[in-house]
Motif scaffolding. Sequence first.
Motif, PDB file in Angstrom:
ATOM      1  N   ALA A 381       4.692   9.510   3.091  1.00 36.46           N
ATOM      2  CA  ALA A 381       4.919   9.500   1.808  1.00 36.46           C
ATOM      3  C   ALA A 381       6.183   8.335   0.482  1.00 36.46           C
ATOM      4  O   ALA A 381       7.351   8.030   1.771  1.00 36.46           O
ATOM      5  N   ARG A 382       6.458   8.029  -0.445  1.00 39.66           N
ATOM      6  CA  ARG A 382       7.163   6.896  -0.298  1.00 39.66           C
ATOM      7  C   ARG A 382       7.011   6.514  -2.246  1.00 39.66           C
ATOM      8  O   ARG A 382       6.471   7.418  -2.701  1.00 39.66           O
ATOM      9  N   ILE A 383       8.434   6.123  -2.408  1.00 36.39           N
ATOM     10  CA  ILE A 383       8.911   6.118  -4.018  1.00 36.39           C
ATOM     11  C   ILE A 383       7.943   4.908  -4.417  1.00 36.39           C
ATOM     12  O   ILE A 383       8.238   3.603  -3.861  1.00 36.39           O
ATOM     13  N   ALA A 384       7.360   5.058  -5.734  1.00 36.87           N
ATOM     14  CA  ALA A 384       6.186   4.158  -6.293  1.00 36.87           C
ATOM     15  C   ALA A 384       6.380   4.078  -7.368  1.00 36.87           C
ATOM     16  O   ALA A 384       6.861   5.475  -8.602  1.00 36.87           O
ATOM     17  N   ASN A 385       6.703   2.560  -8.052  1.00 33.31           N
ATOM     18  CA  ASN A 385       6.577   2.248  -9.161  1.00 33.31           C
ATOM     19  C   ASN A 385       5.528   2.518 -10.431  1.00 33.31           C
ATOM     20  O   ASN A 385       4.595   1.583  -9.903  1.00 33.31           O
ATOM     21  N   ILE A 386       4.772   3.078 -11.325  1.00 30.87           N
ATOM     22  CA  ILE A 386       3.886   2.648 -12.141  1.00 30.87           C
ATOM     23  C   ILE A 386       3.913   2.064 -13.337  1.00 30.87           C
ATOM     24  O   ILE A 386       4.904   2.548 -13.688  1.00 30.87           O
ATOM     25  N   GLY A 391       7.090   1.228 -15.169  1.00 31.34           N
ATOM     26  CA  GLY A 391       9.089   2.949 -15.896  1.00 31.34           C
ATOM     27  C   GLY A 391       8.757   3.686 -15.737  1.00 31.34           C
ATOM     28  O   GLY A 391      10.052   4.538 -15.495  1.00 31.34           O
ATOM     29  N   THR A 392       7.515   4.096 -14.528  1.00 29.93           N
ATOM     30  CA  THR A 392       7.622   5.586 -14.238  1.00 29.93           C
ATOM     31  C   THR A 392       7.117   5.836 -12.820  1.00 29.93           C
ATOM     32  O   THR A 392       6.456   5.275 -11.833  1.00 29.93           O
ATOM     33  N   THR A 393       8.659   6.698 -12.317  1.00 30.81           N
ATOM     34  CA  THR A 393       8.256   6.152 -10.653  1.00 30.81           C
ATOM     35  C   THR A 393       7.739   7.638 -10.549  1.00 30.81           C
ATOM     36  O   THR A 393       7.983   9.106 -10.804  1.00 30.81           O
ATOM     37  N   VAL A 394       7.461   7.426  -9.775  1.00 30.74           N
ATOM     38  CA  VAL A 394       6.428   8.604  -8.925  1.00 30.74           C
ATOM     39  C   VAL A 394       6.528   8.611  -7.326  1.00 30.74           C
ATOM     40  O   VAL A 394       6.731   7.692  -6.672  1.00 30.74           O
ATOM     41  N   ILE A 395       6.287   9.259  -6.876  1.00 29.49           N
ATOM     42  CA  ILE A 395       6.062   9.862  -5.074  1.00 29.49           C
ATOM     43  C   ILE A 395       4.161   9.634  -5.274  1.00 29.49           C
ATOM     44  O   ILE A 395       3.673  10.358  -5.484  1.00 29.49           O
ATOM     45  N   GLU A 396       4.363   8.840  -3.763  1.00 29.30           N
ATOM     46  CA  GLU A 396       2.915   8.267  -4.193  1.00 29.30           C
ATOM     47  C   GLU A 396       2.638   9.017  -1.862  1.00 29.30           C
ATOM     48  O   GLU A 396       3.147   8.610  -1.753  1.00 29.30           O
ATOM     49  N   LEU A 397       1.434   9.585  -2.314  1.00 31.48           N
ATOM     50  CA  LEU A 397       1.332   9.859  -0.462  1.00 31.48           C
ATOM     51  C   LEU A 397       0.073   9.305  -0.604  1.00 31.48           C
ATOM     52  O   LEU A 397      -0.863   9.234  -1.107  1.00 31.48           O
ATOM     53  N   THR A 398       0.140   8.074   0.730  1.00 30.51           N
ATOM     54  CA  THR A 398      -0.784   7.084   0.850  1.00 30.51           C
ATOM     55  C   THR A 398      -0.334   6.805   2.349  1.00 30.51           C
ATOM     56  O   THR A 398       0.778   6.683   2.669  1.00 30.51           O
ATOM     57  N   ASP A 399      -1.738   6.032   2.546  1.00 27.93           N
ATOM     58  CA  ASP A 399      -2.204   5.550   3.806  1.00 27.93           C
ATOM     59  C   ASP A 399      -1.162   3.727   3.969  1.00 27.93           C
ATOM     60  O   ASP A 399      -0.753   3.188   2.826  1.00 27.93           O
ATOM     61  N   VAL A 400      -0.135   4.476   4.691  1.00 29.28           N
ATOM     62  CA  VAL A 400       1.010   3.166   4.987  1.00 29.28           C
ATOM     63  C   VAL A 400       0.448   2.313   5.947  1.00 29.28           C
ATOM     64  O   VAL A 400       1.020   2.982   6.727  1.00 29.28           O
ATOM     65  N   PRO A 401       0.360   1.409   6.648  1.00 29.06           N
ATOM     66  CA  PRO A 401      -0.153   0.329   7.554  1.00 29.06           C
ATOM     67  C   PRO A 401       1.256   0.347   7.998  1.00 29.06           C
ATOM     68  O   PRO A 401       2.022  -0.122   7.717  1.00 29.06           O
ATOM     69  N   ASP A 402       0.297  -0.327   9.280  1.00 34.24           N
ATOM     70  CA  ASP A 402       1.572  -0.541   9.883  1.00 34.24           C
ATOM     71  C   ASP A 402       3.098   0.121   9.977  1.00 34.24           C
ATOM     72  O   ASP A 402       4.223  -1.024  10.004  1.00 34.24           O
ATOM     73  N   LEU A 403       3.309   0.948  10.579  1.00 31.00           N
ATOM     74  CA  LEU A 403       4.121   1.491  10.204  1.00 31.00           C
ATOM     75  C   LEU A 403       4.343   2.882  11.718  1.00 31.00           C
ATOM     76  O   LEU A 403       2.765   2.820  12.624  1.00 31.00           O
ATOM     77  N   PRO A 404       5.137   2.393  13.038  1.00 34.35           N
ATOM     78  CA  PRO A 404       5.172   3.577  13.784  1.00 34.35           C
ATOM     79  C   PRO A 404       5.083   5.061  13.523  1.00 34.35           C
ATOM     80  O   PRO A 404       5.123   5.678  12.722  1.00 34.35           O
ATOM     81  N   ASP A 405       4.584   5.711  14.314  1.00 34.27           N
ATOM     82  CA  ASP A 405       3.728   6.611  13.775  1.00 34.27           C
ATOM     83  C   ASP A 405       4.492   8.309  14.275  1.00 34.27           C
ATOM     84  O   ASP A 405       6.403   8.080  14.632  1.00 34.27           O
ATOM     85  N   ALA A 406       4.607   8.565  13.452  1.00 37.43           N
ATOM     86  CA  ALA A 406       6.326   9.840  12.579  1.00 37.43           C
ATOM     87  C   ALA A 406       5.027  11.388  12.315  1.00 37.43           C
ATOM     88  O   ALA A 406       4.024  10.973  12.579  1.00 37.43           O
ATOM     89  N   GLU A 407       5.580  12.358  12.858  1.00 38.51           N
ATOM     90  CA  GLU A 407       5.430  13.666  12.454  1.00 38.51           C
ATOM     91  C   GLU A 407       5.982  14.715  11.460  1.00 38.51           C
ATOM     92  O   GLU A 407       7.382  14.465  10.926  1.00 38.51           O
TER      93      GLU A 407
END
Lengths: 674, 204
Positions: A381-386, A391-407
């Motif tokens: 999950a990350r914050i994104a401006n679209i 001007g609109t800030t949303v929460i994005e549930l998307t694949d983010v590469p190169d990140l350590p594993d998380a649960e």
Amino acid sequence: MNDTPETGPAELETSNAPRPIWTRLSVVWIVPLIALLITLGVAWKTVSDRGMLIHINFKDATGVEIGTPLKFRDVDVGKVESVSFTPDLEQVQLGVRIDNEVAPFVDTEAKFWLVRPEVSARGIQNLGTVLSGTYIEGFWNNKPNGQQSMFQGLDKPPISPDPTKGTIIELRAKDAGGIVDGAPVLYHGLTVGHLQNLRLDDDGSGVIVDAFIEAPHNKLLTTQTRFWDTSGFSVKFDTSGLSLDVRSLATLVQGGVEFDTFTSGGGIVENEHAFRLYDGKDTAENSVFQSDVVDPPKYTLLFDDPVQGLEVGSKVQFRGVEAGEVTGLAIKIRKDSTGQSYAQQQLTIALSPDRLGLSRDAGEEAVTQFLQGEIQSGLRARIANIGLLGGTTVIELTDVPDLPDAEMNLDAKPYPTLPTAPAAENDLSKSAQGVFKRIEGLPIEEVMSSAIRTLDSISAVAESEETRKVPGELSGLLEQLKTFTTELNKKDAADKTVAALDRVTEAASSVLEEISGLDETLSSADRAATAIADMPLKDVGDKLDTILASIDQLLNKPGTQDLPQSLNDTLEQTAAILTQLKEANAADKLNQTLDAAQNAADSVSKASDQLPELTQKLQSLVDQAGALVATYGRGSNFSNETLSTLRELRRAISNIGSLARMIERNPQSFILGR
Amino acid sequence: MNVLTATDAGLIGCTRCGRVWTPDHAHCERCGATLHKVDKSGLQRVWAWWIAGLIFYIPANLYPMLVTATLGHEQKNTIVGGAMELWRHHNYGVALIIFGASVMIPIGKFIAIAYLALAVGNERRKGGPPHLHLYEVVEFIGRWSMIDVFVVAILSALVQLGFVASIHPGPAAASFALSVAFTMLSAQSFDPRLIWRGPDRVSS
């Protein structure tokens, strides 16, 4: 003693045997017997007709007295026989005698409530009770199901006494928003039901209200139906103006709920089905959540980044698809490993299983399971401006590469925590910003000043003294021409011809020569006038028009970046042309031409001054030149030619005059061709 | 008290006109009424009517006499209830009349007739003018008990204004009328000549 008593047995004292009692009884005894039978019969009937006695407890029994009727479907089926109290004195106990006819049906499911007159925004209800007094209304179905003689009365009338006459549903909202009990349920503005039993839900985080949709309108309900609050009035101000929406007076006073089905494919709605109550029609129509998903699965997100621009209701996008919304924002103080406390932004999001690709009624567990799988393959999950301008800030549930594993932290309270990623850089937003900067840097002011200069030059041309002089000079010329013609008319050639009859004939040839010279002069004046008429002033205007058309064209060209420069150039050129025009002294040239014309006219005038002499000579020569005189006397050729010349002149002059007026009145139109 | 009764003189008195006849007359030759010997068998009829009247007097008091419907509100009043209602509304006069005519007189009549019937049956007691007066009073006053029935009948006939107000007789009205009628018959069945039968004069 001869009065010896007669021998013989003594007379037996006898008495008649008593008649049997039944013979002694009077027939009249039948009467009391019948009376007794009748009375007993009546008594027995009364007792058997009395019906069953039940007891109903009410917290409040306003207006109830002995004899108060019990009604079922508005028909009397019983009467209050006693009004007393429960042993703890907490409630009023009414003893009600129910008719035998309905007694078997008054079972465990029977409901009782008091009917009193009610004044509300919907009007006065139960007006009949004002006269007849309060009564007890009961409702039970037609299936005997366990007799009971002790009942608890309802505090208020049930939402619908007869559940078969409509559908009872449950609406859940965040707050009551002006709704009160009894508020109408509208469908396309028509009241089709009402609300009742407004209450807080179990954990106090929202309100629940029962809605009863009357038959046959309950057929309009599907599981896809959406309800929204129409309480009060709504004011909308947008590009189309100000719009005020008031549904009805009743909704203004006591609120109301409207519903509609925007999508097809819903199932049949059963009683007690729970619906979400949206704030307004737009939200109802556009919400990503199914109307019957009362409690969508919720998750917590923790961000180190500032969550500026996010608010409750902000969208949550699952790989670009709207899949939920932010339902809560908070700050959480945490401690890192060194014991240092730091703040994190805690967001609560709600997700619609439907939009995640799961089945509509997928529960929280199914959604959590699905998300766990996605997180393992890199979902964050990350914050994104679209949006175009970011001007609109949303929460994005998307694949983010190169990140350590998380649960997912399933133990987190109150909701499981989803792993987050740093906010996304938004290229689009940056380029949009660049575009804005360049627009900002455009030399708009130069363009403006060039335009102003151009217009100034045009004004200068139009307003220059020379241009203004043109009409005055023309009128002077006309005056002279007029005088000339008048004089010509005054010369009474015939009279003078008579007086000059004795003149010599040899002068005739020279006279003729003189006349031909005059003709020449006049034709040269004619030519001059024609030249004036043909002057290319109009061409100049046309050329300006063309230039302006090309300006227009340029303005319309989509090449916006080139526009200002070209516009500027064009305007510069225009200015230059105008300046050239000014320098070339077009007006002066016109002036000169007119001067020439005037000179010509002057010479004509001078020539006419010689006319008297000529005529005198003619007079002396008349005898000898009869044919000539006849020709001259008619004067047709001469005066005709003169008049046509004048007409030409006048036309030319009026052309010039209208051109000048046009320039004077509206220099812009001269330039822009409009 | 020494009174020579017709029976004592071996004669039969006519119960209607009072003329005495010798026992061989079956009918009164003056008024044509049948002549009866004085005997206690008549008392049976007295008691029979009396009991019938009493039986009907019970429902007459338990059931409503008057059903008054005013603006949809129905009120049922028994005799005593009605009288008490009137009393509560300060109509003391009417309340007393109703109570007197419908409660006191009938009950008084029952007691009086029972007393007379018992008194003449009891051979040790002397009859006399007080009993005769009592009998006359009972016979006279008996009909006045019907006043309540008349009131109900007239009101029911007059007050029929539909929804606004209407009055109907209750089941008690008929019972009461029957009760009064039976007690009157009971009183009439009583042979006042029995009053004069002293302890010594009773034959049979």
